[in-house]
Design an enzyme around this catalytic site. Structure first.
Site, PDB file in Angstrom:
ATOM      1  N   GLY A 196       0.824  -1.206   0.000  1.00 45.58           N
ATOM      2  CA  GLY A 196       0.000   0.000   0.000  1.00 45.58           C
ATOM      3  C   GLY A 196       0.850   1.243   0.000  1.00 45.58           C
ATOM      4  O   GLY A 196       2.078   1.175   0.124  1.00 45.58           O
ATOM      5  N   ASP A 213      -9.946   5.190  13.839  1.00 45.88           N
ATOM      6  CA  ASP A 213      -8.775   4.703  14.572  1.00 45.88           C
ATOM      7  C   ASP A 213      -8.110   3.508  13.901  1.00 45.88           C
ATOM      8  O   ASP A 213      -7.407   2.738  14.544  1.00 45.88           O
ATOM      9  CB  ASP A 213      -9.184   4.324  15.999  1.00 45.88           C
ATOM     10  CG  ASP A 213     -10.318   3.308  15.989  1.00 45.88           C
ATOM     11  OD1 ASP A 213     -10.824   2.991  14.889  1.00 45.88           O
ATOM     12  OD2 ASP A 213     -10.698   2.830  17.073  1.00 45.88           O
ATOM     13  N   GLU A 236      11.148 -10.357   1.971  1.00 49.30           N
ATOM     14  CA  GLU A 236      10.495  -9.042   1.958  1.00 49.30           C
ATOM     15  C   GLU A 236       9.040  -9.132   1.482  1.00 49.30           C
ATOM     16  O   GLU A 236       8.151  -8.545   2.068  1.00 49.30           O
ATOM     17  CB  GLU A 236      11.278  -8.082   1.050  1.00 49.30           C
ATOM     18  CG  GLU A 236      12.684  -7.835   1.540  1.00 49.30           C
ATOM     19  CD  GLU A 236      12.729  -7.366   2.989  1.00 49.30           C
ATOM     20  OE1 GLU A 236      11.894  -6.522   3.349  1.00 49.30           O
ATOM     21  OE2 GLU A 236      13.568  -7.874   3.759  1.00 49.30           O
TER      22      GLU A 236
END
Lengths: 249, 249
Positions: B62, B100, B129
């Site tokens: 993202g 939140d 990774e």
DNA sequence: AAAATAGTGTCTATGAGACACTATAGT
DNA sequence: ACTATAGTGTCTCATAGACACTATTTT
């Protein structure tokens, strides 16, 4: 559980020093496409814009998302403030983010759609600020595309990409109609099977078989007979049903 | 067409003086749930976080949306930068905006899902990774919910609300499977009917009738026989089909 | 030949559409 | 009585599942 133990102290420092203004960021809004149903047509609620851009055009009720509210709360707030509606069925539709969809700056909007019983919108056609206009959907089936809005004095020019948002809302409820309890949201709490069938026919824009529709609906388990019948009709009155709340599922 | 003529000069002045920084605004990100399929299981691509928060946890690829790119372009860029994938099937999933959901500040994320042929992910399991982990979907049918990820050393802790995003991605492709050309995206360009059936069975997590599946697929018009047959199998080789590009629809 | 899967033909069960019929209200 | 719509029973047709059978490859 992987890596060495996280130094929480370090994370706290990072969070305390985090500056969200260090990047240029898009703005975030919500817009609500409110659909209702009357006289065999779909109607959408639009409000007049008093500010630039698209000043004087009609637009979906919308507004910027505040820092402390969820997206759905923002949509509810906007619907209450700009259209005086609360407690209606509301669901997220799609997020529109083309870089040039708003001439001011980069504004991404999370679109929601709402479904309301026509009784809650009645009278709005005379209102000069919040108008209920008929939606003309210039396509059948799945191809999609923006809609036209027919106002009292001809076609209504819609601001931004709101015609696309409305088009997607119609497409969405068409798709969900036969596996989600969509139709009930557009009717009063007690309704006849004929009324429900008209809702489905209007949304799908095609006639449905009466017998088959009755069977499907009664077999779905989503309807509860009230034992009462409709009043003041000039023919045999039909039984009134209500929507079986999903708690039973 | 309603109101007096718009004074364009006035609007230009308004736009020139518009200051987007006058309001506190949420940040906007995209996250991509990449699903693939192998050995009768769903797999998701996750990457290791090197920065706070959730440093060391696994997360969906993202990143923040830039001012000049569309949401889909941002998703494509993120998938290329963080996972080395390009040209894959990508579709908007849902926008997550709980106040939140990110401990740094208010960050809304527009989630996308991607479907890729397993051949493009192979070897990633050894990569430290970008890891491809098996998705365990702890629910049948429509109830939904977050997923578990099984990594090489046990359950993987996922950052943020990414388990919810993955859960919704699985739910979405289950729902679209029988009316949208979803299954083809998870296979190489040429495949047998048996392979396609296994894709459907894995996504739905339930066995399908072979005869009926063949009939449905061949009748759908989405498959084109290539005339070739599979090689190096220890039984009668099946015909290879390819996906009829939607241009024919 | 044996084993394994590909692919075809046919029967059956289920659900939607068509249609005929009865029921019940207002006029 | 007449009209209009509500509601029921039954037939037919289309589609999915079940099953039997043939076809074609490797070992």
């Amino acid at each position: 559980m992987d890596e060495r133990q996280d130094p929480h102290q370090e994370e706290r420092q990072f969070l305390a020093g985090y500056d969200p203004s260090q990047f240029d960021r898009p703005s975030l809004a919500v817009d609500v496409a409110t659909l209702s149903l009357s006289q065999g047509h779909l109607w959408a609620l639009v409000v007049k814009r008093h500010a630039h851009p698209f000043k004087g055009h009609w637009a979906l009720p919308g507004g910027f998302v505040r820092m402390d509210e969820s997206l759905e709360e923002a949509a509810e707030r906007v619907l209450g403030d700009k259209a005086g509606l609360s407690g209606v069925f509301l669901e997220q539709l799609y997020t529109f983010g083309d870089p040039d969809r708003d001439p001011r700056t980069r504004i991404i909007t999370v679109a929601y759609y709402a479904l309301v019983d026509w009784g809650r919108l009645e009278g709005r056609q005379a209102d000069r600020e919040a108008l209920v206009a008929r939606v003309h959907v210039p396509w059948k089936g799945e191809t999609g595309g923006p809609v036209d809005l027919a106002g009292p004095g001809g076609a209504l020019p819609l601001a931004f990409d709101h015609a696309d948002i409305l088009g997607m809302a119609v497409k969405r409820i068409r798709g969900k109609l036969d596996y989600a309890p969509i139709g009930f949201q557009l009717l009063p709490s007690r309704f006849t099977l004929r009324q429900l069938q008209e809702v489905h026919e209007t949304i799908l824009d095609s006639p449905l078989n009466k017998d088959s529709f009755r069977r499907r609906m009664l077999a779905s388990g989503l309807l509860v007979a009230t034992g009462d019948r409709e009043q003041d009709v000039d023919h045999r009155p039909a039984e009134l049903y209500r929507f079986a709340r999903r708690s039973a599922i």
